[in-house]
Structure formats: C-alpha cells, structure tokens
Design an enzyme around this catalytic site. Structure first.
Site, PDB file in Angstrom:
ATOM      1  N   CYS A   2     -19.092  -6.624   3.997  1.00 47.47           N
ATOM      2  CA  CYS A   2     -18.529  -5.305   4.296  1.00 47.47           C
ATOM      3  C   CYS A   2     -17.228  -5.226   3.495  1.00 47.47           C
ATOM      4  O   CYS A   2     -16.596  -6.250   3.233  1.00 47.47           O
ATOM      5  CB  CYS A   2     -18.231  -5.227   5.801  1.00 47.47           C
ATOM      6  SG  CYS A   2     -17.338  -3.732   6.285  1.00 47.47           S
ATOM      7  N   CYS A  37       0.450   4.998   6.926  1.00 51.56           N
ATOM      8  CA  CYS A  37      -0.156   4.778   8.253  1.00 51.56           C
ATOM      9  C   CYS A  37       0.867   4.074   9.165  1.00 51.56           C
ATOM     10  O   CYS A  37       1.288   2.945   8.869  1.00 51.56           O
ATOM     11  CB  CYS A  37      -1.424   3.932   8.117  1.00 51.56           C
ATOM     12  SG  CYS A  37      -2.551   4.554   6.844  1.00 51.56           S
ATOM     13  N   ARG A  94     -17.457  -2.996  18.331  1.00 50.97           N
ATOM     14  CA  ARG A  94     -16.714  -4.221  17.999  1.00 50.97           C
ATOM     15  C   ARG A  94     -15.348  -4.249  18.684  1.00 50.97           C
ATOM     16  O   ARG A  94     -14.519  -3.372  18.465  1.00 50.97           O
ATOM     17  CB  ARG A  94     -16.559  -4.345  16.476  1.00 50.97           C
ATOM     18  CG  ARG A  94     -15.873  -5.640  16.049  1.00 50.97           C
ATOM     19  CD  ARG A  94     -15.915  -5.852  14.537  1.00 50.97           C
ATOM     20  NE  ARG A  94     -17.279  -5.914  14.059  1.00 50.97           N
ATOM     21  CZ  ARG A  94     -17.773  -5.143  13.086  1.00 50.97           C
ATOM     22  NH1 ARG A  94     -16.997  -4.293  12.468  1.00 50.97           N
ATOM     23  NH2 ARG A  94     -19.036  -5.249  12.732  1.00 50.97           N
ATOM     24  N   CYS A 132     -19.254   1.630   8.988  1.00 52.36           N
ATOM     25  CA  CYS A 132     -18.500   1.016  10.082  1.00 52.36           C
ATOM     26  C   CYS A 132     -17.271   1.894  10.263  1.00 52.36           C
ATOM     27  O   CYS A 132     -16.452   2.005   9.342  1.00 52.36           O
ATOM     28  CB  CYS A 132     -18.100  -0.410   9.674  1.00 52.36           C
ATOM     29  SG  CYS A 132     -16.898  -1.162  10.798  1.00 52.36           S
ATOM     30  N   CYS A 166       0.676   0.346  10.287  1.00 52.88           N
ATOM     31  CA  CYS A 166       0.192  -0.701   9.371  1.00 52.88           C
ATOM     32  C   CYS A 166       1.287  -1.524   8.707  1.00 52.88           C
ATOM     33  O   CYS A 166       2.152  -0.994   8.002  1.00 52.88           O
ATOM     34  CB  CYS A 166      -0.700  -0.075   8.299  1.00 52.88           C
ATOM     35  SG  CYS A 166      -1.445  -1.347   7.246  1.00 52.88           S
ATOM     36  N   CYS A 187       0.833  -1.209   0.000  1.00 56.14           N
ATOM     37  CA  CYS A 187       0.000   0.000   0.000  1.00 56.14           C
ATOM     38  C   CYS A 187       0.868   1.259   0.000  1.00 56.14           C
ATOM     39  O   CYS A 187       1.855   1.338   0.734  1.00 56.14           O
ATOM     40  CB  CYS A 187      -0.911  -0.014   1.234  1.00 56.14           C
ATOM     41  SG  CYS A 187      -1.996   1.417   1.312  1.00 56.14           S
ATOM     42  N   CYS A 191     -15.814  -9.322   6.063  1.00 59.82           N
ATOM     43  CA  CYS A 191     -15.269  -7.994   5.779  1.00 59.82           C
ATOM     44  C   CYS A 191     -14.068  -8.176   4.857  1.00 59.82           C
ATOM     45  O   CYS A 191     -13.086  -8.830   5.223  1.00 59.82           O
ATOM     46  CB  CYS A 191     -14.869  -7.327   7.098  1.00 59.82           C
ATOM     47  SG  CYS A 191     -14.140  -5.702   6.837  1.00 59.82           S
TER      48      CYS A 191
END
Ligand code: SAM
Ligand code: DTB
Ligand code: SF4
Length: 324
Positions: A130, A58, A262, A190, A61, A54, A98
């Site tokens: 999701c 972040c 969650r 979400c 991550c 990616c 998800c």
C-alpha cells in the site's frame, strides 16, 4: 457491490452511535460475524520512505515543515533499505506494508520513478503493498497499479465541514478526487480519518457517512485517534476516550460491513482490555511495528501477547480483489 448501503442518513447513523454501549457493540459484532471470521486480524506495517519537510499544513501532522517538531527527517529511502524493512515486517506476520511519504502530491520525475521501482520490488516479495504519497493523478495511479500496488491510503480525515478547520492547503474535494483516481486505476482504496481533532460527534458521524457513500466502500477504513505531537497546532489536545473510539469503530463496522476496519494510530496507551473492546466492536486490522510513521506504536512482544491472550489470528494474504 451487493449488500452495501450508500444511503445511510445522519439520523440513522446517530441512532446507531448513541445506542446503549453494549447494545451497539453487540449489533456491530453480529454484522462482523456475518462478514468475517471473528478473531482474524489483518496486520499492516508502516514504513516511512520519506519523512518530514511536507509543504502542507495538516494541523495534526508532525511532518509538516511549518511546525517545529522533533522528528528525524530523511529524503527518499533506498530500495534495498525498504526491502530489508519489508522482509522484516513480513517475517513478523504483516501481510501488507504501507509505504508513506510526506509529500503534498506525487510529482512525476526521479523520486516517483524510484517509488514505482520500490513497489515492484516489494510486491515481488509476496507481501501486499500500500502507498500513501499524497495527491495522485489517474496516470500515476495506473503506473503504481502496473508495478503491483494493492492499495492506496488517502484519508478524508474528518467531516467535510470540519476539514477546513484543520487543513487549509488543500480541500476535501481534492481528497475525494485522489480517491477517485485510485479507484479508476483498479487499486483498492484505504480511507478513514482521525478522531480527536476538536470535532463534534456529528462531525465524526458525517465522516463515516461520507466514507459509506463511496462506491464501493473503501476496502479498508483506518480509524486513527490523534497522537498529539508537541509543536503541531493540535499538540496539546486530550486523547480520545476509548468509549468514543469503540462507538466510532462499531458504527463504521455496521455502515461498511465488508470493509477492514483498522484500529490505527493511538493504540499505544490503550490497555489490552480497551483494545479487546475495539476488536469486539468489529475492528479487524491493525498497524504493527514499533513505529507508525514518526510516532511510537506498541512493541512487537506486547502485540504478540495481545494476540495470544485474546486468541486473535493474523490473517494471511487476502486473495479478494473485489474492492477496487
Ligand atoms: N502525506 C500523505 C497524506 O497526507 O496523504 C501521506 C502520509 S499522512 C501522515 C497519512 C495519514 O496519517 C493522515 O491522513 C492522517 O490521517 C494520519 N496522521 C498523521 N498524523 C497523525 C497524528 N498525529 N495522529 C493520528 N493520525 C495522524
Ligand atoms: C493511517 O490512517 N494512519 C497511518 C497510515 N494511515 C499512513 C499513519 C499514522 C501516523 C501517525 C503519526 C505519525 O506516526 O507520524
Ligand atoms: Fe504532509 Fe501528509 Fe502530514 Fe499533511 S498528513 S502534512 S500531507 S505528510
């Protein structure tokens, strides 16, 4: 939506969060019991349909290309493989899958066409779908909705002020923009965040305040605790204390009484008793499956034991679509 407050002040939120621990848990329990059947837990299962590489930065991550982490990268997964994993998750009690992709944003073209096709196929299996694919336009959200998408996960991650300490390649407002596009397309939102990035308690409360200002509140609010991954800038952070996690969950439950809260990344390593406290404080959803996206999660039999010991019941497919 009726009975939702969107004007919680920071002082009010602080007053809740800093109550004596058991008093806070009891307040949250009362709110939970007024809005849900206590003990019913919604189960989602993650499938990483595109892993690693990616372009974002972040700091938490493992999938950001710029950090050197030990993950198994792969391009977009085949529809058949996603279907196989979705059926497996459903058979083990998940009511939602998800699908996560390590993208900065959705780009129109072959890969997105394939994702739309996957969403259509998985939702035809009778399981909620999701997606979490990064930033999204309203038109892309509409295509996903048409394919049967139930929800879209896009976390605000932390407070508006702390955000830039962790992510520099896109802004907090970009995130809110995507959430808005999702909502306009009629897809459930979400959105939650991560504890343990080095933020203050006030940052955590400002994150919860921001979520509670969304109208309506997000249908589900994932509360992750950082899973520190070697090679990322936050790879050597301490794990978040369970007391702090429980306080954040209880506060989220009180601020957003009708949302699924969650208990997300960071369950592995927390005991059954610690997780029980999270459920007592109003958590009513988890990610099941031995892997989150790239990091481990409790084994299926460990979770099964937890459900039976605590008398938790897996929630079936929710019919309500009132959170769009
Ligand atoms: N690329 C998409 C995005 O950022 O929206 C979707 C996938 S991304 C991995 C989804 C969420 O996972 C992030 O927003 C973050 O809240 C959470 N996450 C990622 N790495 C994590 C970690 N090491 N510990 C806890 N949560 C994490
Ligand atoms: C969310 O809030 N947590 C999930 C899901 N939404 C996509 C992801 C957790 C990822 C943890 C790190 C990993 O396994 O790579
Ligand atoms: Fe990319 Fe999402 Fe990871 Fe950020 S959280 S680096 S956008 S996969």
């Amino acid at each position: 939506m009726k009975n939702q407050r969107h004007d919680w002040s920071l002082d009010e939120i602080r007053d809740l969060y800093h109550r004596p621990f058991l008093e806070l848990v009891r307040l949250a329990q009362d709110v939970h019991a007024q809005n849900f059947t206590p003990g019913e837990v919604q189960v989602s299962s993650l499938i990483s349909i595109k892993t690693g590489g990616c372009p974002e930065d972040c700091g938490y991550c493992p999938q950001a290309a710029r950090y050197h982490t030990d993950i198994k990268k792969h391009p977009l997964m085949d529809k058949d493989e996603v279907l196989r994993l979705s059926r497996e998750a459903k058979a083990k009690g998940a009511s939602r899958v998800c699908l996560g992709a390590a993208w900065r944003e959705v780009r129109d073209g072959r890969d997105f066409d394939a994702v739309v096709d996957i969403v259509r196929a998985v939702s035809a299996e009778g399981v909620q779908v999701c997606c979490t694919l990064g930033m999204l336009t309203e038109a892309q959200a509409a295509r996903l909705k048409d394919a049967g998408l139930s929800a879209y996960n896009h976390n605000i991650d932390t407070s508006p002020a702390f955000y830039n300490e962790v992510i520099k390649t896109r802004t907090f407002d970009d995130r809110l923009g995507t959430i808005d596009n999702v909502r306009r397309a009629g897809i459930s939102v979400c959105s939650g965040g991560i504890l343990g990035l080095g933020e203050s308690v006030d940052d955590r409360l400002l994150m919860l305040q921001t979520l509670s200002r969304l109208r309506p509140h997000p249908e589900s609010v994932p509360i992750n605790t950082l899973v520190p991954v070697k090679g990322t800038p936050l790879g050597d952070r301490e794990t978040v204390e369970t007391e702090d996690l429980v306080r954040a969950i209880a506060t989220a439950r009180i601020l957003m009484p009708k949302s699924f809260i969650r208990l997300s990344a960071g369950r592995l390593g927390r005991s059954l008793a610690e997780q029980a406290l999270c459920f007592l404080a109003g958590a009513n959803s988890i990610f099941s499956g031995e892997k989150l996206l790239t990091t481990p999660n409790p084994e299926a039999d460990v979770d099964e034991r937890m459900f039976s010991t605590l008398g938790l019941v897996k929630l079936g497919l929710p019919s309500a679509t009132e959170y769009v």
